[in-house]
Design a protein around this motif. Structure first.
Motif, PDB file in Angstrom:
ATOM      1  N   VAL A  77       1.262  -5.292   0.260  1.00  0.00           N
ATOM      2  CA  VAL A  77       0.904  -3.879   0.073  1.00  0.00           C
ATOM      3  C   VAL A  77       2.148  -3.021   0.282  1.00  0.00           C
ATOM      4  CG1 VAL A  77      -0.356  -1.915   1.049  1.00  0.00           C
ATOM      5  CG2 VAL A  77      -1.540  -4.091   0.702  1.00  0.00           C
ATOM      6  N   ALA A  78       2.872  -3.294   1.363  1.00  0.00           N
ATOM      7  CA  ALA A  78       4.070  -2.495   1.668  1.00  0.00           C
ATOM      8  C   ALA A  78       5.132  -2.672   0.589  1.00  0.00           C
ATOM      9  CB  ALA A  78       4.623  -2.888   3.034  1.00  0.00           C
ATOM     10  N   THR A  79       5.276  -3.887   0.061  1.00  0.00           N
ATOM     11  CA  THR A  79       6.290  -4.136  -0.965  1.00  0.00           C
ATOM     12  C   THR A  79       5.931  -3.424  -2.272  1.00  0.00           C
ATOM     13  OG1 THR A  79       6.659  -6.271   0.078  1.00  0.00           O
ATOM     14  CG2 THR A  79       7.584  -5.969  -2.122  1.00  0.00           C
ATOM     15  N   PHE A  80       4.640  -3.463  -2.657  1.00  0.00           N
ATOM     16  CA  PHE A  80       4.217  -2.757  -3.875  1.00  0.00           C
ATOM     17  C   PHE A  80       4.446  -1.248  -3.729  1.00  0.00           C
ATOM     18  CE2 PHE A  80       2.020  -6.692  -5.044  1.00  0.00           C
ATOM     19  CZ  PHE A  80       2.183  -6.701  -6.423  1.00  0.00           C
ATOM     20  N   VAL A  81       4.129  -0.702  -2.560  1.00  0.00           N
ATOM     21  CA  VAL A  81       4.270   0.751  -2.380  1.00  0.00           C
ATOM     22  C   VAL A  81       5.752   1.120  -2.253  1.00  0.00           C
ATOM     23  CG1 VAL A  81       3.726   2.733  -0.898  1.00  0.00           C
ATOM     24  CG2 VAL A  81       1.956   1.036  -1.425  1.00  0.00           C
ATOM     25  N   ALA A  82       6.532   0.336  -1.521  1.00  0.00           N
ATOM     26  CA  ALA A  82       7.962   0.657  -1.361  1.00  0.00           C
ATOM     27  C   ALA A  82       8.683   0.624  -2.706  1.00  0.00           C
ATOM     28  CB  ALA A  82       8.614  -0.321  -0.387  1.00  0.00           C
ATOM     29  N   SER A  83       8.257  -0.274  -3.594  1.00  0.00           N
ATOM     30  CA  SER A  83       8.923  -0.396  -4.900  1.00  0.00           C
ATOM     31  C   SER A  83       8.439   0.657  -5.885  1.00  0.00           C
ATOM     32  CB  SER A  83       8.671  -1.777  -5.481  1.00  0.00           C
ATOM     33  OG  SER A  83       7.293  -1.900  -5.790  1.00  0.00           O
ATOM     34  N   GLY A  84       7.329   1.339  -5.559  1.00  0.00           N
ATOM     35  CA  GLY A  84       6.790   2.350  -6.463  1.00  0.00           C
ATOM     36  C   GLY A  84       5.816   1.783  -7.489  1.00  0.00           C
ATOM     37  N   GLY A  85       5.604   0.450  -7.483  1.00  0.00           N
ATOM     38  CA  GLY A  85       4.602  -0.150  -8.380  1.00  0.00           C
ATOM     39  C   GLY A  85       3.218   0.392  -8.073  1.00  0.00           C
ATOM     40  N   ALA A  86       2.943   0.583  -6.789  1.00  0.00           N
ATOM     41  CA  ALA A  86       1.756   1.318  -6.346  1.00  0.00           C
ATOM     42  C   ALA A  86       2.258   2.585  -5.672  1.00  0.00           C
ATOM     43  CB  ALA A  86       0.934   0.479  -5.374  1.00  0.00           C
ATOM     44  N   GLN A  87       1.581   3.701  -5.928  1.00  0.00           N
ATOM     45  CA  GLN A  87       2.029   4.966  -5.324  1.00  0.00           C
ATOM     46  C   GLN A  87       1.492   5.129  -3.901  1.00  0.00           C
ATOM     47  OE1 GLN A  87       0.616   4.864  -8.515  1.00  0.00           O
ATOM     48  NE2 GLN A  87       2.668   4.832  -9.394  1.00  0.00           N
ATOM     49  N   VAL A  88       0.317   4.542  -3.647  1.00  0.00           N
ATOM     50  CA  VAL A  88      -0.310   4.626  -2.317  1.00  0.00           C
ATOM     51  C   VAL A  88      -0.862   3.259  -1.929  1.00  0.00           C
ATOM     52  CG1 VAL A  88      -0.936   7.076  -2.139  1.00  0.00           C
ATOM     53  CG2 VAL A  88      -2.369   5.562  -3.471  1.00  0.00           C
ATOM     54  N   GLY A  89      -1.127   3.085  -0.637  1.00  0.00           N
ATOM     55  CA  GLY A  89      -1.664   1.806  -0.181  1.00  0.00           C
ATOM     56  C   GLY A  89      -2.252   1.932   1.204  1.00  0.00           C
ATOM     57  N   ILE A  90      -2.911   0.864   1.628  1.00  0.00           N
ATOM     58  CA  ILE A  90      -3.438   0.803   2.992  1.00  0.00           C
ATOM     59  C   ILE A  90      -2.919  -0.482   3.607  1.00  0.00           C
ATOM     60  CG2 ILE A  90      -5.537   0.483   4.361  1.00  0.00           C
ATOM     61  CD1 ILE A  90      -6.944   2.376   2.378  1.00  0.00           C
ATOM     62  N   CYS A  91      -2.209  -0.342   4.719  1.00  0.00           N
ATOM     63  CA  CYS A  91      -1.727  -1.571   5.375  1.00  0.00           C
ATOM     64  C   CYS A  91      -1.633  -1.370   6.873  1.00  0.00           C
ATOM     65  CB  CYS A  91      -0.404  -2.048   4.783  1.00  0.00           C
ATOM     66  SG  CYS A  91       1.032  -1.192   5.332  1.00  0.00           S
ATOM     67  N   GLY A  92      -1.592  -2.488   7.589  1.00  0.00           N
ATOM     68  CA  GLY A  92      -1.554  -2.447   9.046  1.00  0.00           C
ATOM     69  C   GLY A  92      -0.209  -1.960   9.551  1.00  0.00           C
ATOM     70  N   ALA A  93      -0.229  -1.331  10.733  1.00  0.00           N
ATOM     71  CA  ALA A  93       1.022  -0.904  11.362  1.00  0.00           C
ATOM     72  C   ALA A  93       1.918  -2.110  11.639  1.00  0.00           C
ATOM     73  CB  ALA A  93       0.712  -0.159  12.658  1.00  0.00           C
TER      74      ALA A  93
END
Ligand code: PRP
Ligand code: MG
Length: 237
Positions: A77-93
């Motif tokens: 999730v973090a990798t998809f959002v950091a790369s901009g492939g996904a604009q938003v996400g939900i992931c654990g701290a």
């Protein structure tokens, strides 16, 4: 002789191009189940096949025609959002602590998926903090190498990491490591494998995360998503 003409597409006037749907990355597994009521309240419930275990699809529409969901591993999730492939996400701290991506902004604590990152060891070993203070090295199995190295380095201990992606509870009994560093929720996985929690590194809940560039390029849409989660959280408070 007639020369074949290229098949020209009509050109849209600037500013009228259709926007691709926003992509919300969700972690599969227990967090997906825990977050479903909040997604419904936020008007972003994914189609039923996203929540079942039968579909091999990975991208799903939601109640909102402008938002699609993708279902991926929690670390991804973090990798998809950091790369901009996904604009938003939900992931654990926990994932944010491990990667520390500068491209990610985490505006909301969703208060779900509460658990902790802990150190565990076999029941048969004593836990003596004074003994730990004398160590210079320790071998630990984990899917959190950065978190683990940081925690021990702050205590002057060099952590040799056995990097696993799951089932690290097996590592001590099979001689791979003395300790494990992993998520603990109910503690039943540790108990079932002859381990006990000896130190808590951090408490964890799930966060709404946003790609910082998307926040600048699509501010209205991103703000609308953040606000719909915030309103849903406030309604539950
Ligand atoms: C997670 C975590 C622990 C367990 C903790 O594993 O890695 O093993 O859950 O939960 P508990 O304290 O309630 O037992 P998960 O089931 O997600 O599988 P994985 O580690 O193989 O990915
Ligand atoms: Mg596990």
């Amino acid at each position: 002789m007639t020369v074949p003409q290229p098949d020209l597409q009509p050109v849209r006037p600037l500013g009228t191009e259709e926007r691709a749907p926003m992509v919300l990355a969700l972690p599969k597994g227990r967090i997906l189940k825990a977050v479903t009521p909040l997604l419904k309240q936020a008007g972003l419930a994914p189609s039923d096949d996203c929540l079942g275990d039968n579909s091999r699809k990975l991208r799903f529409p939601t109640q909102d025609p402008c938002v699609d969901v993708v279902r991926v591993r929690s670390f991804d999730v973090a990798t998809f959002v950091a790369s901009g492939g996904a604009q938003v996400g939900i992931c654990g701290a926990d994932v944010l602590m491990e990667f520390d991506y500068p491209e990610i902004y985490a505006p909301l604590d969703l208060g779900i998926g509460a658990c902790r990152i802990s150190i565990a060891q076999p029941n048969t070993l004593p836990h003596d903090p004074a003994e730990w203070a004398r160590w210079s090295e320790v071998r630990a199995a984990t899917k959190y190498p950065a978190v683990t190295r940081r925690y021990f380095a702050a205590r002057g201990i060099n952590a040799n990491i056995v990097h696993l992606h799951g089932a690290m509870e097996l590592a001590p009994m099979l001689g791979l490591s003395r300790l494990i560093v992993d998520l603990v929720d109910t503690g039943s996985t540790l108990r079932a494998n002859g381990l006990r929690e000896v130190e808590t590194i951090a408490h964890v809940t799930s966060r709404l995360i946003v790609n910082r560039t998307a926040l600048k390029t699509r501010p209205e849409e991103i703000s609308a998503i953040i606000n719909s989660f915030r309103t849903a959280l406030e309604a539950n408070a």
